[in-house]
Design an enzyme around this catalytic site. Structure first.
Site, PDB file in Angstrom:
ATOM      1  N   TYR A  57      35.993  38.334  57.949  1.00 24.47           N
ATOM      2  CA  TYR A  57      34.858  37.989  57.110  1.00 24.47           C
ATOM      3  C   TYR A  57      34.491  36.526  57.330  1.00 24.47           C
ATOM      4  O   TYR A  57      35.364  35.653  57.425  1.00 24.47           O
ATOM      5  CB  TYR A  57      35.207  38.262  55.652  1.00 24.47           C
TER       6      TYR A  57
ATOM      7  N   ARG B 188      42.295  28.396  30.255  1.00 25.35           N
ATOM      8  CA  ARG B 188      42.530  28.183  31.678  1.00 25.35           C
ATOM      9  C   ARG B 188      43.877  28.774  32.077  1.00 25.35           C
ATOM     10  O   ARG B 188      44.037  29.317  33.165  1.00 25.35           O
ATOM     11  CB  ARG B 188      42.485  26.684  32.017  1.00 25.35           C
TER      12      ARG B 188
ATOM     13  N   LYS C 165      32.852  43.236  44.573  1.00 27.10           N
ATOM     14  CA  LYS C 165      32.403  44.372  45.365  1.00 27.10           C
ATOM     15  C   LYS C 165      32.725  45.695  44.660  1.00 27.10           C
ATOM     16  O   LYS C 165      32.248  45.934  43.565  1.00 27.10           O
ATOM     17  CB  LYS C 165      33.011  44.287  46.758  1.00 27.10           C
TER      18      LYS C 165
ATOM     19  N   ASP D 245      43.425  41.947  52.865  1.00 30.21           N
ATOM     20  CA  ASP D 245      42.166  41.952  52.139  1.00 30.21           C
ATOM     21  C   ASP D 245      41.725  43.404  52.013  1.00 30.21           C
ATOM     22  O   ASP D 245      41.314  44.027  52.981  1.00 30.21           O
ATOM     23  CB  ASP D 245      41.123  41.117  52.888  1.00 30.21           C
TER      24      ASP D 245
END
Length: 382
Positions: free
Chosen positions: A101, A48, A198, A173
């Site tokens: 978005y 983690r 993406k 972004d």
């Protein structure tokens, strides 16, 4: 200084010192042996907190964006959540794009507001509008360029000039552009965000996110918060993303080649009332995009002249373009934002036109893509 493709293939990815493997190994271990109490081996103790496969991806992404620090996440929204946890507190104010978005809008409008955070929506192509929207409590200016799904373009350097000297951090972004087409940190941004699902991953087989910054203090806060909330990707996901990024440059060139041809065809088609693509000289952000981007990207949106039902028919009428959400993979996708990816903004100031169709233009043979779209458009007119 090494070139982009060299960094994409080699940054953070030296041959394995034990075996000589040229591909970074997948390290699925959740824990790591320590050399004595508190004596971590190369800084690894628990996955983690850090994992060698994730480290390789982060070093690669930092090199591609020109930043000192990168953090990989389990999703783009996971990255957004951690960044906003670090940057805002109750009573603070956030600026988001007027065509953001849908997932970003949902996080801000439905989650952050429950903790006393306020926000404004602004057309970030209008620098004066941003200047007027800033408050003493503004802590974040959240920019997408190009935007999703209307392909709006904001001048990153101009926005940085406005936020510089204020308490607001400029977050960009960069998902639609990818680091191959645009490097916001070099233009003055404080943080770059990616949904690596993406273009960075590029094969529609992994979900992930990333943050990149050169701010040492901010990086320390991000590392602490990410570890505290556990918003991390698994080693196989990071390996898949690292595999995808190796071919980012060559894929983006083909995406751009194909998207330019698609946009030109649509702009001349009588069934189409408007095409949103920064590569068209008619696009209001064309000159800014040409200044800050290497090329204009693989995303194209267009409005169908006959309205919503015709737009839905186009989405249902293609064969090569697959009706699906997401974007940036090697295959071409088509979707109706109002009913799919941006349903969360329905009824808000960010609601998208109901005759809008969004394309993620893949790397197939472009003549096949053009024929597919022409066929779908022709059928709605017959």
């Amino acid at each position: 200084m090494r070139g982009f493709s060299t960094n994409a293939i080699h940054a953070g990815q030296e041959p394995d010192p034990t075996t000589g493997a040229v591909i970074v190994p997948i390290h699925p271990s959740s824990t790591f042996a320590q050399d004595g109490v508190g004596g971590t081996r190369n800084g690894y103790e628990y996955s983690r907190s850090a994992n060698p496969t994730r480290t390789a991806l982060q070093e690669c992404l930092a090199a591609l964006e020109g930043g000192r620090h990168a953090f990989a996440f389990g999703s783009g929204m996971g990255a957004s959540d951690v960044l906003l946890r670090v940057l805002v507190r109750p009573g603070d104010h956030v600026v988001i794009p007027h065509d953001a978005y849908g997932g970003t809008f949902r996080l801000v409008d439905k989650v952050l507001t429950q903790w006393g955070v306020e926000y404004s929506t602004v057309d970030l192509a209008d620098v004066d509008a941003l200047r007027a929207a800033l408050r003493p409590t503004t802590r974040v200016v959240w920019c997408e360029t190009p935007t999703n799904p209307l392909l709006g373009v904001a001048d990153i350097a101009a926005l940085a000039d406005v936020t510089r000297g204020t308490e607001a951090r400029l977050v960009v972004d960069n998902t639609f552009a990818s680091p191959y087409l645009q490097t916001p940190l070099a233009l003055g941004a404080d943080v770059v965000l990616h949904s690596t699902t993406k273009y960075v991953g590029g094969h529609s087989d992994v979900v992930g996110g990333a943050l990149v910054t050169s701010d040492d203090g901010l990086a320390e806060q991000l590392a602490f918060t990410q570890n505290s909330v556990g918003s991390v990707p698994g080693p196989f996901d990071t390996w898949l993303t690292l595999r995808g990024v190796k071919t980012l440059a060559v894929r983006m060139e083909r995406h751009c080649d194909n998207a330019e041809r698609v946009a030109e065809m649509l702009a001349a088609h009588p069934a189409v009332s408007q095409v949103c693509y920064p590569g068209l000289e008619s696009h209001p952000g064309h000159e800014v995009a040409a200044k800050q981007m290497r090329r204009f990207g693989g995303m194209v949106s267009f409005r169908v002249a006959a309205g919503r039902e015709a737009a839905l028919a186009v989405c249902a009428g293609t064969e090569i373009f697959t009706l699906a959400e997401s974007l940036g993979g090697v295959e071409s996708l088509i979707e109706h934002p109002g009913a799919m990816t941006h349903a969360s903004v329905a009824g808000s100031a960010l609601e998208v036109p109901d005759d809008l169709v969004r394309l993620s233009v893949g790397i197939e043979d472009v003549d096949d893509l053009l024929e597919d779209l022409r066929g779908a458009l022709t059928r709605i007119r017959s």
